[in-house]
Write a protein that holds these residues in place. Structure first.
Motif: not given
Length: 927
Positions: A722, A65, A757, A759, A716, A655, A68-69, A719-720
């Protein structure tokens, strides 16, 4: 994409790709914040168990997390040398060859351990790879590698030079089988059946006696006093008098101490300071002698009367009791349940044993460690665990750090021929430091350090301390420690103390304390219970025969083995099916509640395997409808329907909740909201809403809007998701990324784990779209409910007539005829004028509008009445049965509470269903 989701091939492929590509290494830059987690180092002897897999899944989710951020992330891994456990493994191997460690000698034996470590010591790290752990393996550490050894020596010498490490004769937990002191953590105390012996101690010079109750009559040989409470009127006159110690040619004093419990036993307590922790403290208070009656094998030594010397402790107990009975000194013997402390490695009963050990004086360094938690510099999650931390820290004792083993960090202390002690990093340093002649022969201390000593340095020693490294500057203090509550005392607290002492910084900002995994019945997983589940078996699957062998291996008791086989066959009649890694990780995160204990139910894994399959099939639908179709080059090419706007708006809310749950370490809530959006919103509704648009509309701009929304939301969503389910998301994302970026290939050269990530975007929040689509969903659900209640086939098209309704209701019916007819399977949707009477129909209310399904011609009246009559009769029988049971006071008072509650639920359900069927019966009868 393959038609069916097959996790194993894609898991191996992607993990090898990630590791080979160096994605797990931190990517430092001045613009990036650092994020670091230290892996609690598992024992090098170990293999992945459920507790490891659980906390590793959580740590990996956090690492992925933050990576990715945009953080420069480091998950620092490594293993612990696990002193006792590792030495035992190698000793057993040698014993099988008829060789003992003493045959080899210390150096050769340690060489054998290093050989074993190199050959078999990486089992758990390979299994962690199977779990998807994105650890920077290039930085993998071992608590006894050269760098960690240097850090250990540095800390020991500095603490000794400051007077914070000392050697002294103290009472410790002693394992007479392993011949070493063991920590409190390595002692398991469980209730067992025993006896309470009431022994007569003659009063010196008198013909009377007092009676002392004990659970350990063999320690009588080391008694130095009998204690009573100073206010106990029964014994006040005896305080200061002498007693004849039975079987020994010694007199002992009667002393007064307020710690004595007058209500326990006879109110007289035998005091054996060398063999009981409470007695030891009392002995120090009163200046009593410390008589050790055992050698290191718990055999009676020369400090006891001759007739007992050389007897093993329990053989001595038997002879002592016989001798006491012969002398008429046993008042009585009664059965008694008591806590028996056993070494967790050897299973042997440990003895409080007076011996020379090394200790850390913790009082001077504990206060700052308390303050950093009190002031919030270190935060516990959940917050209540800080109370456990405070409880131990406020009552902390000096830490016994020496172990009588060969495998471990050997204590950097040397002795000359006169026994004088010197401490230094090396023998050469010692001679220079203490001005000792280079020719002087010194002997190094034989003891090694407690494993927890090197583990306490883990957060900074792994980053290069005592050198001022770039890694130490970048990643220390670390961000979060993920650990179970059972080692708050033994590891967390010591890391805080050592970190503050040697770096002037806290070792981590947050301690996330998770519960301990239990089986589905709330039982601790253990070999003796036969309920252990191997996480790798959940990933790969295992047949029943292999599972039975694994669960019963090494069990000596036939009765226990038979019971475990029976329970296993009942629970897993065909073995354990293969679920894949993602389903297991998703399950672990979903059950990561704030509770002390966490039940693991295989049905949950099966459910999340189905979820992965659902995601796979949804992706196939999206790709089939988007691949080789135009998405539009710009936003101007696309028109977004109310359904596109709704799913985008709903996605933004999801999200935002995901980010909040990550922040609060609520992985259970995180999975719940992602699961709900994916299954209930995206798959069950949005994909269905797109079908009329893609299949029936002539508006290409509207179709491109639907296609783009389908693929962009999926991209998305992957990705969230993942950080929780890395493998399936990588596999699908490779295709969505290519399509979104309109690449002339089928697979991206990038990885999902390096992508941004997603948003929350407030500009995509659309309250009106959400209100409208929720209305459409309610309409469709109401029609489907009526179908079910009236036993109408889901594929049968039916007419619907509406009456009443607000302008919003009527507008929706008019504007969304196509989707309502398509998803509700309607042959006709019409509005009845206010002047006309509604036909006999099954009805439902939505907003201010009533929906009517005219029943005439839809059903066979005779057959339906016959069916309903039969169903109503069954329900009435159930109602009569449960009503009778629950009105019987004898049943209600004696049946288990959970059974009563279940009966009440069944009664309520039967009454509700009967009311519905009765209503339907009346409507159909009126046709």
């Amino acid at each position: 994409m393959d038609k069916t989701y097959q996790p194993h091939s894609l898991e191996t492929k992607w993990y090898q790709h990630w590791e080979k590509s160096g994605y797990f290494k931190p990517q430092p830059s001045q613009s990036k914040k650092a994020y670091c987690i230290m892996l609690p180092p598992p024992n090098v002897t170990g293999s992945l168990h459920m507790g490891h897999a659980f906390q590793d899944s959580i740590m990996d989710a956090l690492i992925r997390y933050h990576r990715m951020r945009g953080f420069s992330t480091l998950w620092q891994g490594g293993t612990d040398h696990a002193g006792i456990a590792t030495q035992m493994v190698v000793e057993r191997q040698l014993q099988a060859q008829g060789v003992s460690k003493h045959d080899l000698g210390r150096e050769k034996f340690i060489e054998k351990i290093w050989e074993w470590k190199e050959q078999s010591g990486n089992t758990i790290t390979q299994q962690m790879r199977r779990l998807g752990a994105s650890i920077d393996w290039s930085r993998e550490c071992f608590t006894m590698d050269d760098e960690r050894s240097e850090a250990v020596k540095e800390v020991f010498v500095r603490l000794f030079d400051e007077g914070l490490i000392y050697k002294g004769k103290r009472l410790v937990n002693w394992d007479p089988k392993l011949h070493t002191a063991v920590s409190d953590l390595e002692v398991i105390s469980e209730e067992e059946d025993g006896f309470l012996w009431h022994i007569r101690y003659p009063i010196a010079g008198q013909s009377t006696h007092i009676v002392v109750a004990t659970t350990r009559p063999e320690t009588l040989l080391g008694d130095v006093a009998v204690a009573v409470h100073p206010d106990d009127p029964r014994y006040q006159h005896l305080i200061g008098q002498k007693l004849q110690l039975p079987l020994c040619d010694r007199l002992i004093d009667v002393i007064a101490d307020s710690s004595v419990l007058p209500d326990f036993g006879t109110g007289c307590v035998k005091i054996t300071p060398a063999h009981d922790f409470n007695d030891h403290e009392m002995g120090k208070r009163h200046g009593l002698a410390m008589i050790n009656i055992f050698n290191d094998s718990a055999v009676i030594n020369q400090n006891a009367p001759h007739q007992y010397q050389g007897l093993e402790r329990f053989a001595a107990r038997k002879k002592i009791v016989e001798d006491l009975e012969r002398l008429n000194l046993i008042e009585k013997i009664e059965p008694y349940k008591l806590k028996i402390p056993r070494g967790d490695r050897s299973g042997e009963i440990v003895e409080p044993y007076l011996t020379d050990q090394w200790f850390v004086k913790v009082a001077p360094i504990v206060e700052q460690a308390i303050q950093v938690v009190k002031t919030g510099k270190i935060k516990f999650v959940p917050d209540n665990w800080k109370n456990t931390y405070f409880e131990w820290m406020n009552n902390i004792q000096d830490w016994c750090i020496s172990r009588q083993l060969w495998w471990g960090h050997r204590i950097p202390a040397w002795y000359d021929e006169e026994g004088k002690l010197y401490v230094g990093r090396t023998e050469e340093e010692v001679k220079l430091k203490y001005n000792i002649s280079l020719n002087t022969k010194l002997r190094q201390d034989n003891d090694v350090l407690d494993t927890w000593f090197s583990s306490a340095l883990w957060p900074f020693s792994t980053l290069g301390w005592p050198q001022e490294t770039k890694e130490l500057e970048t990643f220390y203090p670390t961000n979060v420690l993920v650990t179970g509550f059972d080692i708050i005392f033994f590891w967390v607290a010591r890391m805080v103390m050592m970190g503050l002492k040697f770096t002037d910084k806290i070792p981590f900002n947050t301690v996330f304390v998770h519960g301990l995994i239990q089986d589905s019945h709330g039982q601790k997983m253990s070999k003796s219970k036969g309920n252990i589940i191997d996480p790798i078996d959940l990933i790969d699957g295992v047949d029943l025969e292999t599972l039975l062998k694994k669960r019963t291996a090494g069990l000596m008791q036939p009765q226990m083995k038979t019971q475990i086989e029976k329970n296993t066959k009942k629970e897993f009649p065909e073995g354990i099916p293969s679920f894949g890694t993602d389903a297991l990780r998703l399950t672990f995160c979903a059950i990561a509640t704030t509770g002390r204990h966490i039940r693991f139910d295989l049905n949950r894994v099966s459910g999340y395997r189905n979820f992965c399959n659902k995601l796979w099939n949804a992706a196939r639908y999206v790709l089939m409808n988007v691949e080789e179709h135009p998405l539009g080059k710009t936003e101007a090419d696309r028109t977004y329907s109310i359904y596109d706007q709704w799913i985008q708006s709903s996605w933004q809310q999801t999200k935002r909740m995901v980010a909040q749950h990550f922040e609060e370490y609520r992985f259970d809530l995180l999975v719940q909201c992602l699961y709900d959006f994916t299954w209930n919103q995206y798959c069950d509704w949005y994909l269905e809403f797109t079908k009329p648009v893609l299949m029936q509309s002539d508006n290409e701009s509207l179709k491109m809007g639907a296609r783009y929304t389908l693929i962009s939301i999926l991209d998305e969503l992957l990705r969230v998701f993942h950080p929780i389910i890395p493998f399936i998301t990588e596999e699908i994302w490779q295709r969505t990324h290519v399509i979104l970026n309109q690449m002339p290939t089928t697979e991206s050269k990038e990885s999902i784990m390096t992508q941004a990530y997603p948003e929350y975007n407030k500009h995509l929040h659309n309250a009106q779209a959400e209100r409208t689509v929720e209305w459409l969903k309610a309409f469709i659900i109401n029609i489907r409910t009526i179908r079910s209640e009236m036993n109408l086939s889901p594929s049968q098209t039916i007419p619907v007539v509406t009456t009443g309704g607000s302008s919003f209701d009527i507008e929706n019916v008019n504007n969304y005829q196509t989707v309502l007819k398509s998803l509700a399977k309607l042959s006709e949707l019409s509005q009845l004028p206010p002047t006309e009477e509604a036909p006999v129909a099954a009805s439902s209310l939505i907003g201010d509008m009533t929906l009517h399904i005219p029943l005439k011609g839809l059903i066979d009246k005779t057959k339906e009445i016959e069916r309903l009559t039969k169903e109503m009769g069954k329900l009435q029988k159930d109602i009569d049965l449960f009503s009778k049971k629950l009105s019987n006071p004898s049943y209600v008072d004696n049946a288990p509470k959970e059974i009563i509650e279940k009966d009440k639920e069944r009664l309520t359900s039967a009454e509700t269903n009967l009311a519905k069927l009765t209503e339907n019966f009346n409507k159909i009868s009126a046709l």
